[in-house]
Design a protein around this motif. Sequence first.
Motif, mmCIF file in Angstrom:
data_model
loop_
_atom_site.group_PDB
_atom_site.id
_atom_site.type_symbol
_atom_site.label_atom_id
_atom_site.label_comp_id
_atom_site.label_asym_id
_atom_site.label_seq_id
_atom_site.Cartn_x
_atom_site.Cartn_y
_atom_site.Cartn_z
ATOM 1 N N ARG A 118 -6.537 7.150 -4.177
ATOM 2 C CA ARG A 118 -5.375 7.730 -3.774
ATOM 3 C C ARG A 118 -5.839 9.294 -3.159
ATOM 4 O O ARG A 118 -5.204 10.170 -2.937
ATOM 5 N N ARG A 119 -6.969 9.341 -2.607
ATOM 6 C CA ARG A 119 -7.474 10.654 -2.244
ATOM 7 C C ARG A 119 -7.205 10.793 -0.746
ATOM 8 O O ARG A 119 -7.187 11.934 -0.194
ATOM 9 N N GLN A 120 -6.827 9.569 0.128
ATOM 10 C CA GLN A 120 -6.540 9.726 1.209
ATOM 11 C C GLN A 120 -5.066 9.853 1.628
ATOM 12 O O GLN A 120 -4.211 9.532 0.573
ATOM 13 N N LYS A 121 -4.621 10.117 2.610
ATOM 14 C CA LYS A 121 -3.197 10.244 3.041
ATOM 15 C C LYS A 121 -2.499 8.839 2.641
ATOM 16 O O LYS A 121 -1.450 8.905 2.393
ATOM 17 N N HIS A 122 -3.180 7.973 2.907
ATOM 18 C CA HIS A 122 -2.679 6.387 2.910
ATOM 19 C C HIS A 122 -3.570 5.689 1.538
ATOM 20 O O HIS A 122 -4.690 5.934 1.452
ATOM 21 N N LEU A 123 -2.628 5.167 0.706
ATOM 22 C CA LEU A 123 -2.992 4.303 -0.254
ATOM 23 C C LEU A 123 -4.223 3.282 0.043
ATOM 24 O O LEU A 123 -3.843 2.728 1.311
ATOM 25 N N LEU A 154 0.713 -1.162 -0.049
ATOM 26 C CA LEU A 154 -0.007 -0.004 -0.030
ATOM 27 C C LEU A 154 0.795 1.228 -0.036
ATOM 28 O O LEU A 154 0.331 2.269 0.551
ATOM 29 N N HIS A 155 1.858 1.174 -0.929
ATOM 30 C CA HIS A 155 3.027 2.304 -0.770
ATOM 31 C C HIS A 155 3.734 2.038 -2.154
ATOM 32 O O HIS A 155 4.353 0.933 -2.424
ATOM 33 N N PHE A 156 3.624 3.161 -2.903
ATOM 34 C CA PHE A 156 4.596 3.177 -4.281
ATOM 35 C C PHE A 156 5.913 2.868 -4.125
ATOM 36 O O PHE A 156 6.566 2.286 -4.602
ATOM 37 N N ARG A 157 6.277 3.714 -3.383
ATOM 38 C CA ARG A 157 7.881 3.881 -2.911
ATOM 39 C C ARG A 157 8.246 2.392 -2.587
ATOM 40 O O ARG A 157 9.230 1.829 -3.047
ATOM 41 N N LEU A 158 7.478 1.885 -1.373
ATOM 42 C CA LEU A 158 8.063 0.755 -0.922
ATOM 43 C C LEU A 158 7.942 -0.314 -1.990
ATOM 44 O O LEU A 158 8.702 -1.431 -2.024
ATOM 45 N N ALA A 159 7.020 -0.433 -2.912
ATOM 46 C CA ALA A 159 6.647 -1.344 -3.763
ATOM 47 C C ALA A 159 7.819 -1.340 -4.823
ATOM 48 O O ALA A 159 8.339 -2.161 -5.621
ATOM 49 N N SER A 160 8.361 0.106 -5.060
ATOM 50 C CA SER A 160 9.440 0.331 -6.204
ATOM 51 C C SER A 160 10.626 -0.353 -5.533
ATOM 52 O O SER A 160 11.453 -0.843 -6.642
ATOM 53 N N GLU A 161 11.071 -0.090 -4.493
ATOM 54 C CA GLU A 161 12.180 -0.835 -3.770
ATOM 55 C C GLU A 161 12.133 -2.304 -4.023
ATOM 56 O O GLU A 161 13.008 -2.875 -4.078
ATOM 57 N N SER A 162 11.059 -2.897 -3.637
ATOM 58 C CA SER A 162 10.752 -4.395 -3.804
ATOM 59 C C SER A 162 10.898 -4.671 -4.927
ATOM 60 O O SER A 162 11.611 -5.877 -5.384
ATOM 61 N N LEU A 163 10.469 -4.162 -6.102
ATOM 62 C CA LEU A 163 10.597 -4.561 -7.548
ATOM 63 C C LEU A 163 11.807 -4.142 -8.288
ATOM 64 O O LEU A 163 12.140 -4.468 -9.207
ATOM 65 N N PHE A 164 12.574 -3.221 -7.584
ATOM 66 C CA PHE A 164 13.827 -2.631 -8.179
ATOM 67 C C PHE A 164 13.487 -1.822 -9.308
ATOM 68 O O PHE A 164 14.131 -2.064 -10.438
ATOM 69 N N ILE A 165 12.762 -1.051 -9.397
ATOM 70 C CA ILE A 165 12.294 -0.040 -10.215
ATOM 71 C C ILE A 165 11.915 1.227 -9.960
ATOM 72 O O ILE A 165 11.785 1.366 -8.805
ATOM 73 N N THR A 166 11.961 2.085 -10.545
ATOM 74 C CA THR A 166 11.752 3.473 -10.028
ATOM 75 C C THR A 166 10.279 3.778 -9.759
ATOM 76 O O THR A 166 9.226 2.911 -9.971
ATOM 77 N N GLN A 167 9.908 4.627 -8.600
ATOM 78 C CA GLN A 167 8.484 4.914 -8.349
ATOM 79 C C GLN A 167 7.297 5.435 -9.322
ATOM 80 O O GLN A 167 6.388 5.069 -9.295
ATOM 81 N N ILE A 222 0.728 1.053 -12.791
ATOM 82 C CA ILE A 222 -0.733 0.916 -12.293
ATOM 83 C C ILE A 222 -1.757 1.498 -13.195
ATOM 84 O O ILE A 222 -2.877 1.235 -13.200
ATOM 85 N N LYS A 223 -1.330 2.956 -13.463
ATOM 86 C CA LYS A 223 -2.075 3.683 -14.395
ATOM 87 C C LYS A 223 -2.522 3.022 -15.567
ATOM 88 O O LYS A 223 -3.849 2.839 -15.987
ATOM 89 N N LEU A 224 -1.413 2.286 -16.133
ATOM 90 C CA LEU A 224 -2.046 1.527 -17.411
ATOM 91 C C LEU A 224 -2.885 0.382 -17.168
ATOM 92 O O LEU A 224 -3.610 0.149 -18.004
ATOM 93 N N LEU A 225 -2.606 -0.382 -16.008
ATOM 94 C CA LEU A 225 -3.503 -1.598 -15.602
ATOM 95 C C LEU A 225 -5.004 -0.996 -15.381
ATOM 96 O O LEU A 225 -5.805 -1.700 -15.836
ATOM 97 N N GLU A 226 -4.983 0.178 -14.791
ATOM 98 C CA GLU A 226 -6.214 0.715 -14.442
ATOM 99 C C GLU A 226 -7.052 1.073 -15.918
ATOM 100 O O GLU A 226 -8.196 0.854 -15.927
ATOM 101 N N ASP A 227 -6.442 1.791 -16.823
ATOM 102 C CA ASP A 227 -6.875 2.168 -18.264
ATOM 103 C C ASP A 227 -7.220 0.887 -18.957
ATOM 104 O O ASP A 227 -8.307 0.920 -19.334
ATOM 105 N N GLU A 228 -6.590 -0.235 -18.792
ATOM 106 C CA GLU A 228 -6.839 -1.320 -19.510
ATOM 107 C C GLU A 228 -8.254 -1.888 -18.938
ATOM 108 O O GLU A 228 -8.946 -2.769 -19.576
#
Length: 282
Positions: A50-55, A16-29, A36-42
Motif C-alpha cells: 500500500r506504499r505506492q499510489k497504486h495498490l 487492484l483497487h479497494f473501491r472497485l472491489a467493493s462495488e463488485s462485491l456490493f459491500i462498503t470499501q 483484507i486486514k483480517l486475512l493478512e493477520d490470520e
Amino acid sequence: MKIELLKTFLEVSRTLHFRLASESLFITQSAVSARIKLLEDELGVLLFDRRQKHLKLTPSGHRLIKHANEMIFMWQKAKQDVGVSEQQTTQLVIGSMMSIWDVILQTWLQKIHRNMADISLLTSTYSPLELRKSVLNGVLDIAFLFEPPFVEELITEKVATVPLHLVSTEPNLDIATQNLNDYVMVDYGESVNSLHMREFKNAPPAKHFMSQPRVALEYILEAGGCAYLPRQLAAEHIRSNKLYLIEDAPVYSREIYAIYLAKSHKATVINQAIQYFPEVRF
C-alpha cells in the motif's frame, strides 16, 4: 478462515483497487479493507503493498491467488455435494481447458442435462497441468484436454476430433490471393503449430497471436482478417456469410481426450456421460 475473505482477496487482486472491489462485491470499501486486514493477520503476511499510489500484490499475495481459487472451488464442491446428497443425485465435477469448452463441451452438458436427470454438474477451467493433477488428486471426476498424460492410474478416451479450417472475413479468397498479412495465429499446441509453420513458411509472420479460438473469432469478426478456427465454432458465422472458408487451405485437426481415475467410484456415471458425445469425428 472464511471463504468470504478469500473471495474479497481475489477481487482486490483482480481490480487492484479497494473501491472497485467493493462495488463488485456490493459491500462498503471499509468492509473490503477490514477483510483484507483480517486475512493478512490470520496469515501473518502482507498481501498488498500500500506504499505506492497504486495498490500492488506482494510476493505472498501472488502465491495466495492459486490457493485461494482452489479453496473456493473445493468449498463449492463440498456445499454442492452435501446439498445434492439429500436429493439422491450424483455430483459430477468436470474440468477442461477453456478452448475445449467453447468447441464441444457446451453441447455435451446440455445432453447430460436432458438425459441424466440424477446428475448434478460442477464445472471449472484449468490449465493442462492443473487438469492432470486435479484428476489424480480426486478434485475433478473427469477432465478434457488435447494431449493426455500417459499415467497408469488414469483412463484416457478420445471423445472428438476437431477439424481446424482457415476462415476469412473476405469472400472468394484462396491461398494464392490471401497473403495472410491480416492473419491471426491461434495456439493449438506444438503438433498443429509445427505443421502450420512448415506449410506456410513463405508467408509473412502472423500479425497477432492468440491462445483462445473464441478470442480470435471475436477479433476477426470485428476487425477483419483470417484465422484457423474449429469448424464447430465457425459454422454459424459461415452459414450467415460473416466468415468464409478458404477452400484450398490445408485442414488441421486436434483430438480431444477425456481422462478420469481408473479406480473412480463414479466410473459408471462417467462412462455413461461420455456416451453422449455423438461420435468421435464431428
